[in-house]
Motif scaffolding. Structure first.
Motif, PDB file in Angstrom:
ATOM      1  N   LEU A 216       0.864  -1.191   0.000  1.00  0.00           N
ATOM      2  CA  LEU A 216       0.000   0.000   0.000  1.00  0.00           C
ATOM      3  C   LEU A 216       0.895   1.234   0.000  1.00  0.00           C
ATOM      4  CD1 LEU A 216      -2.453  -1.311   2.758  1.00  0.00           C
ATOM      5  CD2 LEU A 216      -2.876  -1.236   0.282  1.00  0.00           C
ATOM      6  N   LEU A 217       1.033   1.848  -1.162  1.00  0.00           N
ATOM      7  CA  LEU A 217       1.881   3.040  -1.270  1.00  0.00           C
ATOM      8  C   LEU A 217       1.147   4.226  -0.664  1.00  0.00           C
ATOM      9  CD1 LEU A 217       4.589   4.134  -2.652  1.00  0.00           C
ATOM     10  CD2 LEU A 217       3.040   5.031  -4.401  1.00  0.00           C
ATOM     11  N   ALA A 218       1.827   4.928   0.261  1.00  0.00           N
ATOM     12  CA  ALA A 218       1.199   6.078   0.928  1.00  0.00           C
ATOM     13  C   ALA A 218       1.966   7.354   0.609  1.00  0.00           C
ATOM     14  CB  ALA A 218       1.155   5.842   2.433  1.00  0.00           C
ATOM     15  N   PRO A 219       1.598   8.049  -0.485  1.00  0.00           N
ATOM     16  CA  PRO A 219       2.168   9.371  -0.743  1.00  0.00           C
ATOM     17  C   PRO A 219       1.363  10.425   0.024  1.00  0.00           C
ATOM     18  CG  PRO A 219       0.771   8.724  -2.574  1.00  0.00           C
ATOM     19  CD  PRO A 219       0.640   7.642  -1.521  1.00  0.00           C
ATOM     20  N   GLY A 220       1.804  11.667  -0.096  1.00  0.00           N
ATOM     21  CA  GLY A 220       1.080  12.754   0.599  1.00  0.00           C
ATOM     22  C   GLY A 220       1.679  13.080   1.945  1.00  0.00           C
ATOM     23  N   LEU A 221       2.811  12.421   2.280  1.00  0.00           N
ATOM     24  CA  LEU A 221       3.485  12.687   3.556  1.00  0.00           C
ATOM     25  C   LEU A 221       4.379  13.911   3.401  1.00  0.00           C
ATOM     26  CD1 LEU A 221       4.359   8.970   4.221  1.00  0.00           C
ATOM     27  CD2 LEU A 221       2.973  10.380   5.762  1.00  0.00           C
ATOM     28  N   GLY A 222       4.434  14.705   4.450  1.00  0.00           N
ATOM     29  CA  GLY A 222       5.322  15.868   4.410  1.00  0.00           C
ATOM     30  C   GLY A 222       4.666  17.044   3.719  1.00  0.00           C
ATOM     31  N   ALA A 223       5.111  17.343   2.484  1.00  0.00           N
ATOM     32  CA  ALA A 223       4.696  18.570   1.797  1.00  0.00           C
ATOM     33  C   ALA A 223       3.180  18.712   1.669  1.00  0.00           C
ATOM     34  CB  ALA A 223       5.345  18.640   0.423  1.00  0.00           C
ATOM     35  N   GLN A 224       2.458  17.606   1.518  1.00  0.00           N
ATOM     36  CA  GLN A 224       0.995  17.699   1.372  1.00  0.00           C
ATOM     37  C   GLN A 224       0.270  17.650   2.716  1.00  0.00           C
ATOM     38  OE1 GLN A 224      -0.722  15.228  -1.867  1.00  0.00           O
ATOM     39  NE2 GLN A 224       1.372  15.008  -2.611  1.00  0.00           N
TER      40      GLN A 224
END
Ligand SMILES: O=C(O)c1cc(=O)[nH]c(=O)n1[C@@H]1O[C@H](COP(=O)(O)O)[C@@H](O)[C@H]1O
Length: 279
Positions: A216-224
């Motif tokens: 399960l790829l979880a992008p959106g960490l940090g900058a978002q």
């Protein structure tokens, strides 16, 4: 050929569950003191390789930032894909491809056939022409030990209007995607090779991720705005399969090698703490 799931399990066990996105935004190039051209793109990419290729498990170059420079940009992309893979990392190319099946077969050949110049370990795919239209990608990935990460609940605020729409059978579009990918991974050990993308920003999803048996790829960490602590809320009991992904949060700490390494170490510490607190 070993499956992508087996290879991902091994590299994340050795290096930690972290994906670093390589997104050479014009703003980042400027902050690094680089020109917004092929020379700047090359320097940026090679600095990330030098700093992190031998220590981060997975890299996710964003194809768009290379495509915008045409064939010269793609040559840089090909070169860093090769260098990252030679350093033992897995490369998940972020291309978000999707089309009718016969065209999807050509996209699959472009990225998932080992004889292609742009061959990578895995790609991102868009299921909004129907998950079944992506079958040629799933098939070629399975044949060659590759992976496909299919968008389910994306990190951007606009995604929900499509992904949370309710289909005729009462499930949301996203749940349909989740269920179809779960079927492809059924019975795989230690984990299947077909992944999903679920943004770290989406909160308690209200969706059932318990049977995915895939990464399960979880992008959106940090900058978002997503944080490692949010992962527990978003993924619940499926948190053990999460591959957290940071781009600007890490890249913004360059161009010094030490700054990039420290940022990747910090990100890994954060996600390890969040994942172990949940187990
Ligand atoms: O598929 C992705 O990687 C992706 C899915 C998603 O829901 N949201 C999302 O931001 N991404 C990608 O993840 C990266 C996020 O970059 P940062 O916000 O800088 O960490 C970009 O390359 C996006 O294209």
């Amino acid at each position: 050929m070993e499956s992508f799931g087996v290879r991902l399990d091994r590299v994340t066990a050795a290096r930690g569950p972290l994906c670093v996105g390589i997104d050479p935004h014009a703003g980042l190039l400027e902050r690094w003191g680089l020109s917004n051209d092929v020379a700047g793109l090359t320097r940026f990419s090679e600095t990330v390789v030098e700093a992190l290729a031998d220590r981060v498990a997975v890299f996710k170059p964003q194809s768009a930032f290379y495509e915008q420079f045409g064939s010269k940009g793609l040559a840089v992309l090909e070169s860093i894909i090769r260098q990252l893979r030679e350093a033992g990392a897995l490369v998940l190319l972020d291309v978000k491809r999707g089309d009718i099946g016969s065209t999807v077969a050509a996209y699959a050949a472009a990225y998932l056939d080992p004889s292609s110049p742009l061959y990578v370990d895995a790609i991102t795919a868009s299921p909004f022409l129907g998950v079944g239209s992506l079958a040629p990608m799933f098939d070629l990935a399975a044949k060659n030990g590759g992976g496909v990460f299919v968008l389910a609940l994306t990190s951007n605020p606009e995604g929900g209007s499509v992904q949370r729409a309710v289909a005729a059978d009462g499930r949301t579009v996203a749940q349909t995607v989740i269920d179809e990918i779960s079927q492809l991974n059924a019975g795989a050990t230690p984990i299947g090779s077909m992944g999903l993308v679920v943004g770290a920003t989406v909160g308690d999803t209200g969706h059932d991720l318990s049977r995915v048996n895939g990464p399960l790829l979880a992008p959106g960490l940090g900058a978002q705005g997503g944080t490692a602590q949010d992962l527990r809320t978003v993924f619940g009991s499926a948190i053990g399969s999460v591959l957290p992904s940071y781009s600007r949060e890490v890249l913004g700490k360059g161009p010094e090698i030490a700054g990039l390494r420290a940022a990747a170490d910090r990100a890994l510490d954060d996600v390890r703490a969040a994942l172990s607190a949940a187990s």
